[in-house]
Design an enzyme around this catalytic site. Sequence first.
Site, PDB file in Angstrom:
ATOM      1  N   HIS A   1      -3.238  -1.705   8.656  1.00  0.00           N
ATOM      2  CA  HIS A   1      -1.857  -2.132   8.370  1.00  0.00           C
ATOM      3  C   HIS A   1      -0.852  -1.506   9.332  1.00  0.00           C
ATOM      4  CE1 HIS A   1      -2.923  -3.147   3.896  1.00  0.00           C
ATOM      5  NE2 HIS A   1      -3.403  -4.011   4.746  1.00  0.00           N
TER       6      HIS A   1
ATOM      7  N   CYS B   1       7.226  -4.362  20.130  1.00  0.00           N
ATOM      8  CA  CYS B   1       8.281  -5.282  20.566  1.00  0.00           C
ATOM      9  C   CYS B   1       8.013  -6.654  19.964  1.00  0.00           C
ATOM     10  CB  CYS B   1       8.333  -5.386  22.086  1.00  0.00           C
ATOM     11  SG  CYS B   1       9.553  -6.601  22.645  1.00  0.00           S
TER      12      CYS B   1
ATOM     13  N   GLY C   1      -8.546   5.546  -3.601  1.00  0.00           N
ATOM     14  CA  GLY C   1      -7.098   5.540  -3.761  1.00  0.00           C
ATOM     15  C   GLY C   1      -6.422   4.223  -3.477  1.00  0.00           C
TER      16      GLY C   1
ATOM     17  N   SER D   1      -5.492   0.211  -5.276  1.00  0.00           N
ATOM     18  CA  SER D   1      -5.425  -0.519  -6.555  1.00  0.00           C
ATOM     19  C   SER D   1      -6.158  -1.853  -6.505  1.00  0.00           C
ATOM     20  CB  SER D   1      -3.958  -0.761  -6.923  1.00  0.00           C
ATOM     21  OG  SER D   1      -3.328  -1.549  -5.925  1.00  0.00           O
TER      22      SER D   1
HETATM   23  N1  APR Z   1      -5.921  10.224  -6.483  1.00  0.00           N
HETATM   24  C1  APR Z   1      -6.646   9.052  -6.437  1.00  0.00           C
HETATM   25  N2  APR Z   1      -6.109   7.824  -6.621  1.00  0.00           N
HETATM   26  C2  APR Z   1      -4.791   7.775  -6.890  1.00  0.00           C
HETATM   27  C3  APR Z   1      -3.971   8.940  -6.969  1.00  0.00           C
HETATM   28  C4  APR Z   1      -4.594  10.206  -6.752  1.00  0.00           C
HETATM   29  N3  APR Z   1      -3.911  11.343  -6.800  1.00  0.00           N
HETATM   30  N4  APR Z   1      -2.688   8.559  -7.270  1.00  0.00           N
HETATM   31  C5  APR Z   1      -2.722   7.208  -7.389  1.00  0.00           C
HETATM   32  N5  APR Z   1      -3.984   6.742  -7.161  1.00  0.00           N
HETATM   33  C6  APR Z   1      -4.443   5.354  -7.177  1.00  0.00           C
HETATM   34  C7  APR Z   1      -3.744   4.498  -8.226  1.00  0.00           C
HETATM   35  O1  APR Z   1      -4.450   4.551  -9.437  1.00  0.00           O
HETATM   36  C8  APR Z   1      -3.804   3.112  -7.587  1.00  0.00           C
HETATM   37  O2  APR Z   1      -5.012   2.452  -7.963  1.00  0.00           O
HETATM   38  O3  APR Z   1      -4.105   4.795  -5.930  1.00  0.00           O
HETATM   39  C9  APR Z   1      -3.844   3.407  -6.083  1.00  0.00           C
HETATM   40  C10 APR Z   1      -2.556   3.091  -5.330  1.00  0.00           C
HETATM   41  O4  APR Z   1      -2.339   1.720  -5.424  1.00  0.00           O
HETATM   42  P1  APR Z   1      -1.105   1.015  -4.672  1.00  0.00           P
HETATM   43  O5  APR Z   1       0.124   1.746  -4.945  1.00  0.00           O
HETATM   44  O6  APR Z   1      -1.192  -0.428  -5.034  1.00  0.00           O
HETATM   45  O7  APR Z   1      -1.411   1.235  -3.120  1.00  0.00           O
HETATM   46  P2  APR Z   1      -2.496   0.511  -2.186  1.00  0.00           P
HETATM   47  O8  APR Z   1      -3.668   0.022  -2.979  1.00  0.00           O
HETATM   48  O9  APR Z   1      -2.774   1.406  -1.049  1.00  0.00           O
HETATM   49  O10 APR Z   1      -1.659  -0.765  -1.672  1.00  0.00           O
HETATM   50  C11 APR Z   1      -2.275  -1.655  -0.777  1.00  0.00           C
HETATM   51  O11 APR Z   1      -0.238  -2.874  -0.543  1.00  0.00           O
HETATM   52  O12 APR Z   1       1.973  -2.566  -0.596  1.00  0.00           O
HETATM   53  C12 APR Z   1       0.949  -2.899   0.233  1.00  0.00           C
HETATM   54  O13 APR Z   1       0.626  -2.621   2.565  1.00  0.00           O
HETATM   55  C13 APR Z   1       0.788  -1.915   1.376  1.00  0.00           C
HETATM   56  O14 APR Z   1      -1.223  -0.811   2.170  1.00  0.00           O
HETATM   57  C14 APR Z   1      -0.518  -1.192   1.020  1.00  0.00           C
HETATM   58  C15 APR Z   1      -1.254  -2.220   0.184  1.00  0.00           C
END
Ligand code: APR
Length: 230
Positions: free
Chosen positions: A106, A114, A172, A174
């Site tokens: 990402h 640019c 980590g 979702s």
């Molecule tokens: N340890 C392990 N897991 C964790 C912790 C922790 N301390 N804190 C939160 N989590 C988990 C949550 O339970 C959740 O499942 O990390 C996940 C974070 O999920 P999101 O906030 O949805 O982030 P992510 O999955 O990285 O998002 C994917 O979405 O918004 C776009 O481009 C952005 O790269 C990002 C993509």
Amino acid sequence: MARIVILTGAGISAESGIRTFRASDGLWEEHRIEDVATPEGFARNPALVHRFYNQRRAAATAAEPNAAHRALARLEAAGAHQVLIVTQNVDDLHERAGSQNLIHMHGTLNGALCAACGHRWSAPAEMNKTQFCPACGKPATRPDIVWFGEMPYRMEEIWTALRAADLFVSIGTSGNVYPAAGFVADAMHAGVPTLELNLEPSQGTRMFDEARHGPATQVVPAWVDEMLCA
Ligand code: APR
């Protein structure tokens, strides 16, 4: 030597003080994706978008890698396994922990792009719309971040590594955003064993062969210790 492909998301950096996206205090609670994470939003209001990423860049610079980042770097450095980290994160905590074999699918906060000619260079701490591209001279500087509606980087390499892996691990994340959220199904179809390490069950948790839930700074080092003892 086992080939391990590790997908990481915002959760691995949460304990370093970097906010995730979809938690109750997540970034998407305060910012509209349409405004700050789409090419259309950037065209409408580049100053708003630059402010959003300048704040995130400052937060990432102030943060430190945690025990989960360091454990993955340790696994790679041990040399007993071929480790590839595919991260959705745009912070540089994996690199600062010592990880080498890394794909930022990402983009990165440390990169500038640019929008006119595609040239890339190191991002200034504070980016704004008046800055000129060092290659074409146009004032079309944007963060080198993959926005919604854009194709993530190095996907062919990622899919090839995933299909050839001996183990796929997801940490980590979702499981809300594709194509990353589809990697577990891709691995499953290629007969690759899968493991989820996350604070709580993700959207795709049922597809994993095994899932361990808890804070990354606990479950990741424990898993790495197991791998290095195995
Ligand atoms: N340890 C392990 N897991 C964790 C912790 C922790 N301390 N804190 C939160 N989590 C988990 C949550 O339970 C959740 O499942 O990390 C996940 C974070 O999920 P999101 O906030 O949805 O982030 P992510 O999955 O990285 O998002 C994917 O979405 O918004 C776009 O481009 C952005 O790269 C990002 C993509």
